[in-house]
Each structure stands twice: as C-alpha cells, then as structure tokens.
Design a protein around this motif. Structure first.
Motif, PDB file in Angstrom:
ATOM      1  N   GLY A  18      48.149  -2.700  57.777  1.00 56.01           N
ATOM      2  CA  GLY A  18      48.407  -3.147  58.903  1.00 56.01           C
ATOM      3  C   GLY A  18      47.286  -4.049  59.082  1.00 56.01           C
ATOM      4  N   SER A  19      47.405  -4.375  60.023  1.00 55.98           N
ATOM      5  CA  SER A  19      46.661  -5.119  61.290  1.00 55.98           C
ATOM      6  C   SER A  19      44.567  -4.692  61.447  1.00 55.98           C
ATOM      7  N   GLU A  20      44.840  -3.885  61.205  1.00 59.87           N
ATOM      8  CA  GLU A  20      43.324  -3.226  61.391  1.00 59.87           C
ATOM      9  C   GLU A  20      42.857  -2.397  60.435  1.00 59.87           C
ATOM     10  N   PHE A  21      41.038  -2.390  60.693  1.00 63.00           N
ATOM     11  CA  PHE A  21      40.740  -2.093  59.543  1.00 63.00           C
ATOM     12  C   PHE A  21      40.057  -0.529  60.015  1.00 63.00           C
ATOM     13  N   LEU A  22      40.416   0.117  58.881  1.00 63.36           N
ATOM     14  CA  LEU A  22      40.052   2.253  58.615  1.00 63.36           C
ATOM     15  C   LEU A  22      38.954   2.320  57.974  1.00 63.36           C
ATOM     16  N   THR A  23      38.504   3.767  58.268  1.00 63.65           N
ATOM     17  CA  THR A  23      37.241   3.934  57.279  1.00 63.65           C
ATOM     18  C   THR A  23      37.793   4.877  56.289  1.00 63.65           C
ATOM     19  N   LEU A  24      37.757   5.428  55.933  1.00 63.16           N
ATOM     20  CA  LEU A  24      38.390   6.090  54.463  1.00 63.16           C
ATOM     21  C   LEU A  24      38.682   7.593  55.293  1.00 63.16           C
ATOM     22  N   TYR A  25      38.092   7.861  56.132  1.00 60.52           N
ATOM     23  CA  TYR A  25      38.949   8.939  56.642  1.00 60.52           C
ATOM     24  C   TYR A  25      39.603   8.947  57.393  1.00 60.52           C
ATOM     25  N   GLU A  26      39.589   7.691  58.379  1.00 63.72           N
ATOM     26  CA  GLU A  26      41.136   7.528  59.211  1.00 63.72           C
ATOM     27  C   GLU A  26      41.932   6.893  57.968  1.00 63.72           C
ATOM     28  N   VAL A  54      45.889  -7.859  45.315  1.00 66.28           N
ATOM     29  CA  VAL A  54      46.079  -8.164  46.669  1.00 66.28           C
ATOM     30  C   VAL A  54      44.468  -8.634  46.977  1.00 66.28           C
ATOM     31  N   SER A  55      44.217  -9.189  48.581  1.00 62.88           N
ATOM     32  CA  SER A  55      43.308  -9.518  48.848  1.00 62.88           C
ATOM     33  C   SER A  55      42.577  -8.594  49.876  1.00 62.88           C
ATOM     34  N   LYS A  56      41.816  -7.724  49.384  1.00 64.97           N
ATOM     35  CA  LYS A  56      40.977  -6.961  49.788  1.00 64.97           C
ATOM     36  C   LYS A  56      40.072  -7.196  50.651  1.00 64.97           C
ATOM     37  N   LEU A  57      40.023  -6.728  51.772  1.00 62.11           N
ATOM     38  CA  LEU A  57      38.872  -7.049  52.867  1.00 62.11           C
ATOM     39  C   LEU A  57      37.863  -5.707  53.160  1.00 62.11           C
ATOM     40  N   LYS A  58      36.733  -5.948  53.171  1.00 61.60           N
ATOM     41  CA  LYS A  58      36.362  -4.857  53.874  1.00 61.60           C
ATOM     42  C   LYS A  58      34.403  -5.362  54.022  1.00 61.60           C
ATOM     43  N   ARG A  59      34.718  -4.486  55.734  1.00 68.61           N
ATOM     44  CA  ARG A  59      33.379  -4.557  56.316  1.00 68.61           C
ATOM     45  C   ARG A  59      32.911  -3.597  56.674  1.00 68.61           C
ATOM     46  N   ARG A  60      31.170  -3.536  57.620  1.00 69.85           N
ATOM     47  CA  ARG A  60      30.732  -2.523  57.855  1.00 69.85           C
ATOM     48  C   ARG A  60      30.728  -2.609  59.499  1.00 69.85           C
ATOM     49  N   ARG A  61      31.345  -1.501  60.142  1.00 65.32           N
ATOM     50  CA  ARG A  61      32.111  -1.164  61.327  1.00 65.32           C
ATOM     51  C   ARG A  61      30.822  -1.292  61.991  1.00 65.32           C
ATOM     52  N   TYR A  69      38.100  -0.594  56.086  1.00 68.65           N
ATOM     53  CA  TYR A  69      39.110  -1.260  54.428  1.00 68.65           C
ATOM     54  C   TYR A  69      40.752  -1.948  56.036  1.00 68.65           C
ATOM     55  N   ARG A  70      40.643  -3.213  54.684  1.00 70.68           N
ATOM     56  CA  ARG A  70      42.291  -3.217  55.283  1.00 70.68           C
ATOM     57  C   ARG A  70      42.562  -4.179  54.121  1.00 70.68           C
ATOM     58  N   LEU A  71      43.837  -4.595  53.735  1.00 67.78           N
ATOM     59  CA  LEU A  71      44.772  -4.908  52.708  1.00 67.78           C
ATOM     60  C   LEU A  71      45.237  -7.070  53.026  1.00 67.78           C
TER      61      LEU A  71
END
Length: 73
Positions: A18-26, A54-61, A69-71
C-alpha cells in the motif's frame, strides 16, 4: 483443488504494497485481520530482511522510536 495458503513472506508483501508506512505491530495486526493468521513481529522482521527484488523503504516514525516499513511498487 483448495487454494494453497499464502506464505508469511507473501502475506508481508501484500500488506506492505500500500501507500502507507506501517510498524511491525501494525503489520502483525493487518496480517491477522486480512488472513486470519498470527505472525509474530520477530518473524515479520526476519521476512522483511529476506525480501529481495523489491524496493524496500524503512524510516523512523515521527515522535517515537518505532521503525515503519513499506514496499514501493
């Protein structure tokens, strides 16, 4: 013939496309809601590290220490 259940890695990819970033809990909650399977945060983190091609994106909330995270499609 019955449909074969998705692997943990396949579930992770579907949730993160999807278009949103999610934490591991989410991510864990989304996997349970969508697929009825409980995946631990530890296992999901391991599958994230294994993802290739795949293009992986990771950032601090913002305003907390959690990673999100998101792809990218």
């Amino acid at each position: 013939m019955a449909n074969k259940p998705l692997t943990q890695k396949a579930r992770l990819k579907q949730v993160l496309m999807g278009s949103e970033f999610l934490t591991l809990y989410e991510i864990q909650q989304a996997c349970f809601e969508r697929f009825g399977v409980h995946d631990s945060e530890t296992a999901l983190s391991a599958r994230w590290r294994e993802l290739q091609g795949v293009s992986k994106l990771k950032r601090r909330r913002a305003k907390c220490a959690a990673w999100e995270y998101r792809l990218e499609a």
